[in-house]
Design a protein around this motif. Structure first.
Motif, PDB file in Angstrom:
ATOM      1  N   PRO B  12       0.704  -1.133   0.006  1.00 37.21           N
ATOM      2  CA  PRO B  12       0.120  -0.007   0.065  1.00 37.21           C
ATOM      3  C   PRO B  12       0.703   1.061  -0.002  1.00 37.21           C
ATOM      4  CG  PRO B  12      -0.694  -1.638   1.690  1.00 37.21           C
ATOM      5  CD  PRO B  12       0.587  -2.109   1.153  1.00 37.21           C
ATOM      6  N   LEU B  13       1.947   1.484   0.702  1.00 42.07           N
ATOM      7  CA  LEU B  13       2.854   2.483   0.654  1.00 42.07           C
ATOM      8  C   LEU B  13       3.495   2.616  -0.388  1.00 42.07           C
ATOM      9  CD1 LEU B  13       3.482   4.130   3.325  1.00 42.07           C
ATOM     10  CD2 LEU B  13       5.562   3.096   3.678  1.00 42.07           C
ATOM     11  N   VAL B  14       3.774   1.514  -1.064  1.00 46.56           N
ATOM     12  CA  VAL B  14       4.540   1.685  -2.422  1.00 46.56           C
ATOM     13  C   VAL B  14       3.485   2.286  -3.434  1.00 46.56           C
ATOM     14  CG1 VAL B  14       5.812   0.375  -4.426  1.00 46.56           C
ATOM     15  CG2 VAL B  14       6.531  -0.046  -1.909  1.00 46.56           C
ATOM     16  N   VAL B  15       2.501   1.724  -3.513  1.00 46.52           N
ATOM     17  CA  VAL B  15       1.435   2.110  -4.409  1.00 46.52           C
ATOM     18  C   VAL B  15       0.936   3.634  -4.196  1.00 46.52           C
ATOM     19  CG1 VAL B  15      -1.010   2.099  -5.169  1.00 46.52           C
ATOM     20  CG2 VAL B  15       0.278  -0.262  -4.804  1.00 46.52           C
ATOM     21  N   TRP B  16       1.069   4.023  -2.869  1.00 51.75           N
ATOM     22  CA  TRP B  16       0.498   5.397  -2.592  1.00 51.75           C
ATOM     23  C   TRP B  16       1.815   6.421  -3.548  1.00 51.75           C
ATOM     24  CZ3 TRP B  16       2.811   9.376   0.409  1.00 51.75           C
ATOM     25  CH2 TRP B  16       2.100  10.323   0.566  1.00 51.75           C
ATOM     26  N   ILE B  17       2.976   6.114  -2.971  1.00 47.00           N
ATOM     27  CA  ILE B  17       4.067   6.722  -3.418  1.00 47.00           C
ATOM     28  C   ILE B  17       4.070   6.958  -5.065  1.00 47.00           C
ATOM     29  CG2 ILE B  17       6.803   7.015  -3.584  1.00 47.00           C
ATOM     30  CD1 ILE B  17       6.784   5.467  -0.946  1.00 47.00           C
ATOM     31  N   VAL B  18       4.084   5.628  -5.523  1.00 44.03           N
ATOM     32  CA  VAL B  18       4.167   5.540  -7.003  1.00 44.03           C
ATOM     33  C   VAL B  18       2.989   6.687  -7.657  1.00 44.03           C
ATOM     34  CG1 VAL B  18       3.634   4.239  -8.974  1.00 44.03           C
ATOM     35  CG2 VAL B  18       5.108   3.474  -7.139  1.00 44.03           C
ATOM     36  N   VAL B  19       1.810   6.299  -7.116  1.00 44.35           N
ATOM     37  CA  VAL B  19       0.487   7.053  -7.426  1.00 44.35           C
ATOM     38  C   VAL B  19       0.690   8.850  -7.156  1.00 44.35           C
ATOM     39  CG1 VAL B  19      -1.853   7.883  -7.104  1.00 44.35           C
ATOM     40  CG2 VAL B  19      -1.055   5.521  -7.351  1.00 44.35           C
ATOM     41  N   ILE B  20       1.333   9.067  -6.184  1.00 42.44           N
ATOM     42  CA  ILE B  20       1.564  10.447  -5.762  1.00 42.44           C
ATOM     43  C   ILE B  20       2.623  11.152  -6.862  1.00 42.44           C
ATOM     44  CG2 ILE B  20       2.539  12.172  -4.008  1.00 42.44           C
ATOM     45  CD1 ILE B  20      -0.189  11.254  -3.327  1.00 42.44           C
ATOM     46  N   VAL B  21       3.527  10.230  -7.055  1.00 43.05           N
ATOM     47  CA  VAL B  21       4.643  10.894  -8.037  1.00 43.05           C
ATOM     48  C   VAL B  21       4.009  11.018  -9.423  1.00 43.05           C
ATOM     49  CG1 VAL B  21       6.767  10.263  -9.131  1.00 43.05           C
ATOM     50  CG2 VAL B  21       6.614   9.831  -6.655  1.00 43.05           C
ATOM     51  N   LEU B  22       3.419  10.161 -10.019  1.00 48.18           N
ATOM     52  CA  LEU B  22       2.879  10.152 -11.183  1.00 48.18           C
ATOM     53  C   LEU B  22       1.835  11.037 -11.370  1.00 48.18           C
ATOM     54  CD1 LEU B  22       2.379   6.286 -12.155  1.00 48.18           C
ATOM     55  CD2 LEU B  22       4.085   7.733 -13.031  1.00 48.18           C
ATOM     56  N   LEU B  23       0.978  11.096 -10.396  1.00 52.66           N
ATOM     57  CA  LEU B  23       0.050  12.256 -10.476  1.00 52.66           C
ATOM     58  C   LEU B  23       0.412  13.749 -10.247  1.00 52.66           C
ATOM     59  CD1 LEU B  23      -3.072  12.673 -10.483  1.00 52.66           C
ATOM     60  CD2 LEU B  23      -3.106  12.761  -8.119  1.00 52.66           C
ATOM     61  N   ALA B  24       1.433  13.795  -9.458  1.00 48.85           N
ATOM     62  CA  ALA B  24       2.109  15.335  -9.591  1.00 48.85           C
ATOM     63  C   ALA B  24       3.028  15.305 -10.738  1.00 48.85           C
ATOM     64  CB  ALA B  24       3.293  15.026  -8.467  1.00 48.85           C
ATOM     65  N   GLY B  25       3.517  14.376 -11.282  1.00 49.79           N
ATOM     66  CA  GLY B  25       4.213  14.490 -12.762  1.00 49.79           C
ATOM     67  C   GLY B  25       3.204  14.921 -13.852  1.00 49.79           C
ATOM     68  N   PHE B  26       2.020  14.318 -13.647  1.00 53.57           N
ATOM     69  CA  PHE B  26       1.079  14.904 -14.816  1.00 53.57           C
ATOM     70  C   PHE B  26       0.614  16.217 -14.584  1.00 53.57           C
ATOM     71  CE2 PHE B  26      -3.780  15.157 -15.341  1.00 53.57           C
ATOM     72  CZ  PHE B  26      -3.738  14.796 -16.619  1.00 53.57           C
ATOM     73  N   VAL B  27       0.217  16.443 -13.225  1.00 55.68           N
ATOM     74  CA  VAL B  27      -0.194  18.072 -13.176  1.00 55.68           C
ATOM     75  C   VAL B  27       0.816  19.081 -13.499  1.00 55.68           C
ATOM     76  CG1 VAL B  27      -0.918  19.682 -11.183  1.00 55.68           C
ATOM     77  CG2 VAL B  27      -1.904  17.476 -11.237  1.00 55.68           C
ATOM     78  N   PHE B  28       1.981  18.776 -12.975  1.00 51.09           N
ATOM     79  CA  PHE B  28       3.229  19.635 -13.442  1.00 51.09           C
ATOM     80  C   PHE B  28       3.463  19.687 -14.895  1.00 51.09           C
ATOM     81  CE2 PHE B  28       4.215  19.107  -8.533  1.00 51.09           C
ATOM     82  CZ  PHE B  28       3.777  20.578  -8.354  1.00 51.09           C
ATOM     83  N   THR B  29       3.487  18.606 -15.267  1.00 50.80           N
ATOM     84  CA  THR B  29       3.794  18.551 -16.923  1.00 50.80           C
ATOM     85  C   THR B  29       2.477  19.429 -17.856  1.00 50.80           C
ATOM     86  OG1 THR B  29       4.937  16.427 -16.495  1.00 50.80           O
ATOM     87  CG2 THR B  29       4.059  17.056 -18.676  1.00 50.80           C
ATOM     88  N   THR B  30       1.522  19.142 -17.046  1.00 49.76           N
ATOM     89  CA  THR B  30       0.323  19.729 -17.945  1.00 49.76           C
ATOM     90  C   THR B  30       0.375  21.215 -17.731  1.00 49.76           C
ATOM     91  OG1 THR B  30      -1.199  18.033 -17.376  1.00 49.76           O
ATOM     92  CG2 THR B  30      -2.359  19.903 -18.111  1.00 49.76           C
ATOM     93  N   ALA B  31       0.768  21.559 -16.500  1.00 48.23           N
ATOM     94  CA  ALA B  31       0.714  23.081 -16.092  1.00 48.23           C
ATOM     95  C   ALA B  31       2.075  23.802 -17.229  1.00 48.23           C
ATOM     96  CB  ALA B  31       1.138  23.195 -14.626  1.00 48.23           C
ATOM     97  N   PHE B  32       3.240  23.076 -17.133  1.00 48.80           N
ATOM     98  CA  PHE B  32       4.309  23.477 -17.990  1.00 48.80           C
ATOM     99  C   PHE B  32       3.709  23.612 -19.449  1.00 48.80           C
ATOM    100  CE2 PHE B  32       8.312  22.670 -20.120  1.00 48.80           C
ATOM    101  CZ  PHE B  32       9.109  23.800 -19.772  1.00 48.80           C
ATOM    102  N   ILE B  33       3.235  22.611 -19.906  1.00 50.32           N
ATOM    103  CA  ILE B  33       2.496  22.801 -21.357  1.00 50.32           C
ATOM    104  C   ILE B  33       1.868  23.877 -21.663  1.00 50.32           C
ATOM    105  CG2 ILE B  33       1.200  21.460 -23.220  1.00 50.32           C
ATOM    106  CD1 ILE B  33       2.435  18.906 -21.895  1.00 50.32           C
ATOM    107  N   GLN B  34       0.902  23.999 -20.546  1.00 55.52           N
ATOM    108  CA  GLN B  34      -0.145  25.209 -20.490  1.00 55.52           C
ATOM    109  C   GLN B  34       0.311  26.545 -20.506  1.00 55.52           C
ATOM    110  OE1 GLN B  34      -3.744  24.437 -21.111  1.00 55.52           O
ATOM    111  NE2 GLN B  34      -2.411  22.492 -21.827  1.00 55.52           N
ATOM    112  N   LEU B  35       1.782  26.563 -20.200  1.00 50.94           N
ATOM    113  CA  LEU B  35       2.217  28.065 -20.193  1.00 50.94           C
ATOM    114  C   LEU B  35       2.464  28.486 -21.472  1.00 50.94           C
ATOM    115  CD1 LEU B  35       5.254  27.437 -17.472  1.00 50.94           C
ATOM    116  CD2 LEU B  35       3.306  29.243 -17.487  1.00 50.94           C
ATOM    117  N   ASN B  36       2.417  27.792 -22.666  1.00 54.77           N
ATOM    118  CA  ASN B  36       2.432  28.286 -24.011  1.00 54.77           C
ATOM    119  C   ASN B  36       1.059  28.458 -24.478  1.00 54.77           C
ATOM    120  OD1 ASN B  36       5.302  27.807 -23.712  1.00 54.77           O
ATOM    121  ND2 ASN B  36       5.092  25.597 -24.130  1.00 54.77           N
TER     122      ASN B  36
END
Lengths: 488, 98
Positions: B12-36
């Motif tokens: 459960p702990l590993v799943v939580w970490i992986v999900v948080i990292v992937l989700l954060a990556g998704f949000v930050f990447t989306t935000a980065f692309i949207q800057l343009n």
């Protein structure tokens, strides 16, 4: 100078606990639990619905589970379901609704986990009376750090109860009443005073009876207020049925692509912001940011508020209450929030540049004309009133934990002090303008956001227990429910 | 009432970490692309870009601190919770009778 620095720190913390960091962590925890539970909220949705018909009794608990469900719905369904959702569409565009829907779906797993834990770690007497039950009682089960986290949670919870659970709600009820009074040519000041006094009397009468009387009141009010709002919303959708398919396409497109629309004039809301000309635009990031945020804050999954009431329900299995809570999030975010959101888009009101409650009023005005203030105003008042009642209990559980369980003061007077303290701010909050309480409200809002931190730590550590219990209940639902009916 | 087996693992702990990292990556990447992203109104474009930069990239340190805080405390509790056992049982009783 010192005070100013403290206020600045408080606003900085507020930005974290209600901003992007907390949003990612709460949504991520919901998604992780959805994976760990094997998407139980979708696979067993039929069981979630059938479970709502359970007759109750057996296994201890003080209040019928449906009544507890109604009590919690009283707090979950609040002004955020109208004003918050409208704000999400105004700031994130129609696409925000797609992300809000997903948030509700993941929130079902998160809420079920915390509620199941509260049922598992409560203490009951043989006659069903709950001696200990609520969020701090499962948080303290976390080895080593649980004790201090539970105390912190209790502190955050009862401080936030006074602000966002009490004064903000009293002010919202008075706002709704004042809006109605203004719409129909009545005196606003007298209306606010009358609202405050009536609210004071009703709340005092209800909360003096504890969780049982709060649950009784909620059982009468909740089905009525939910049906009132859903019917009003569906009526509006029928009036604009021709736009329905386009609305859904707009929501899906807006979820993944930036969007731009021409600004139009508001028809009835008459806000100075609503002037035609110019454009409105939303990025995909904003759709995600505001859709997720408003969805999370509406269903409160992960904050640890609802387990304070669910722990007092009659139950034969901890997972049963978890299933009740899944239906609560479903109704809150996937039904009521969508009613507001789709209404704002389907009527075209989202292009006016309005935000918050005035945007919802504008949407309903486009279908119902002069009836709109009555439809939305009454819903807003009921939503705020029931939130005020339920938060009285959430606060009391944590107040008692802090003063009686930790500091060992006698429980009865501690409870009485809480109930007296609870009604005192109602009249001033109803009569005075928001500006008078702004800093305290922001402080209590920050405390509310901070509640999620100890709660999430406990959820992560104790998740294996909740997963086992929810899985067991899902597969044994028929055996548990129908064997019992046959015996009766 | 029955005794239900509980699997005690770090999954459960590993799943939580992986999900948080992937989700954060998704949000930050989306935000980065949207800057343009450019809107027909220049002022609106600038307003959105400033808002995204400030909110997303300004919040990055706070996000990391919050994740580390939650994860650190959860790890301490989780280690003690699972140490020395791979499986436990939990009663299906809704609370402890006192």
């Amino acid at each position: 100078m010192v005070l100013e620095t403290l206020i600045n720190i408080m606003y900085y913390v507020n930005g974290i606990v209600w901003g992007l960091p907390a949003i990612i962590i709460l949504l991520g925890t919901g998604l992780a639990l959805t994976i760990l539970l094997g998407a139980m909220q979708i696979r067993y949705f039929g069981t979630v619905v059938r479970n709502m018909m359970w007759k109750g009794r057996r296994g201890g608990g003080e209040v019928h589970p449906f009544k507890i469900w109604a009590t919690v719905m009283g707090a979950t369904v609040g002004v955020g379901n109208v004003a918050g959702v409208s704000t999400a569409v105004a700031l994130g565009g129609p696409g925000a609704l797609f992300w809000m829907f997903l948030t509700g779906l993941f929130g079902m797993a998160l809420k079920a986990t915390e509620v199941t834990l509260s049922m598992k770690f409560r203490k009951v007497k043989a006659d069903g009376t709950v001696v200990e039950g609520g969020t701090p009682y499962y948080i303290k089960q976390v080895p080593i750090v649980g004790g201090i986290l539970a105390v912190l949670f209790a502190l955050f919870a009862f401080i936030s109860a006074f602000g966002i659970g009490n004064m903000v709600q009293a002010n919202n009820v008075a706002y709704g009443a004042a809006y109605l009074a203004e719409s129909y040519g009545l005196d606003v000041t007298i209306t606010k005073w009358l609202t405050g006094i009536i609210l004071f009397i009703f709340v005092a009468l209800v909360i003096l009876g504890g969780i049982r009387r709060i649950a009784e009141a909620a059982t009468y009010l909740i089905p009525f207020m939910v049906a009132w709002y859903i019917l009003a919303g569906i009526g509006l959708w029928i009036m604009f049925a021709g736009n329905f398919i386009d609305t859904i396409i707009l929501i899906i497109k807006g979820a993944f692509m930036p969007m731009e629309v021409a600004k139009t004039t508001a028809s009835m809301a008459g806000s100075p912001e609503a002037v035609a000309g110019g454009v409105l635009g939303w990025t995909t990031y904003e759709a995600i940011r505001y859709g997720v945020a408003r969805g999370l804050f509406s269903n409160e999954a992960g904050l640890g508020s609802a387990p304070n009431a669910y722990a007092y329900g009659e139950s034969d299995h901890p997972g049963r209450q978890g299933f009740y809570s899944m239906f609560e999030v479903f109704m809150d975010t996937l039904v009521i929030c969508m009613i507001t959101g789709i209404s704002v888009v389907i009527t075209g009101a989202y292009t006016t540049g309005l935000t918050g409650a005035p945007l919802a009023f504008e949407a309903f005005s486009r279908g119902y004309g002069a009836l709109a203030p009555l439809l939305v105003g009454v819903a807003l008042m009921l939503f705020a009133f029931t939130t005020l009642l339920t938060w009285a209990w959430y606060g009391e559980v944590n107040w008692v934990y802090f003063w009686s369980k930790i500091l060992k003061l006698p429980e009865k007077p501690v409870r009485l002090v809480w109930r007296v303290l609870w009604v005192i701010p109602i009249i001033p909050a109803a009569v005075l303008a928001k500006e008078y309480f702004e800093i305290f409200w922001a402080f209590s809002d920050t405390m509310n956001g901070l509640m999620a931190i100890p709660n999430l730590i406990a959820i992560i550590v104790l998740a294996p227990v909740a997963i086992a219990l929810l899985g067991n209940f899902a597969v044994r639902y028929k055996e548990l429910t129908y064997k019992e009916s046959a015996k009766e | 009432m029955s005794e239900i087996p509980v699997k005690l693992s770090y999954i459960p702990l590993v799943v939580w970490i992986v999900v948080i990292v992937l989700l954060a990556g998704f949000v930050f990447t989306t935000a980065f692309i949207q800057l343009n992203v450019k809107f027909s109104d220049e002022e609106l474009t600038e307003k959105k870009q400033n808002k995204i930069s400030e909110e997303v990239f300004g919040n990055l340190p706070a996000f990391i601190v919050l994740v580390v805080l939650i994860l650190g405390l959860a790890l301490i509790g989780f280690y003690k919770f699972v140490v020395g056992r791979s499986e436990a049982t939990v009663s299906s009783a809704p609370g402890e009778l006192v």
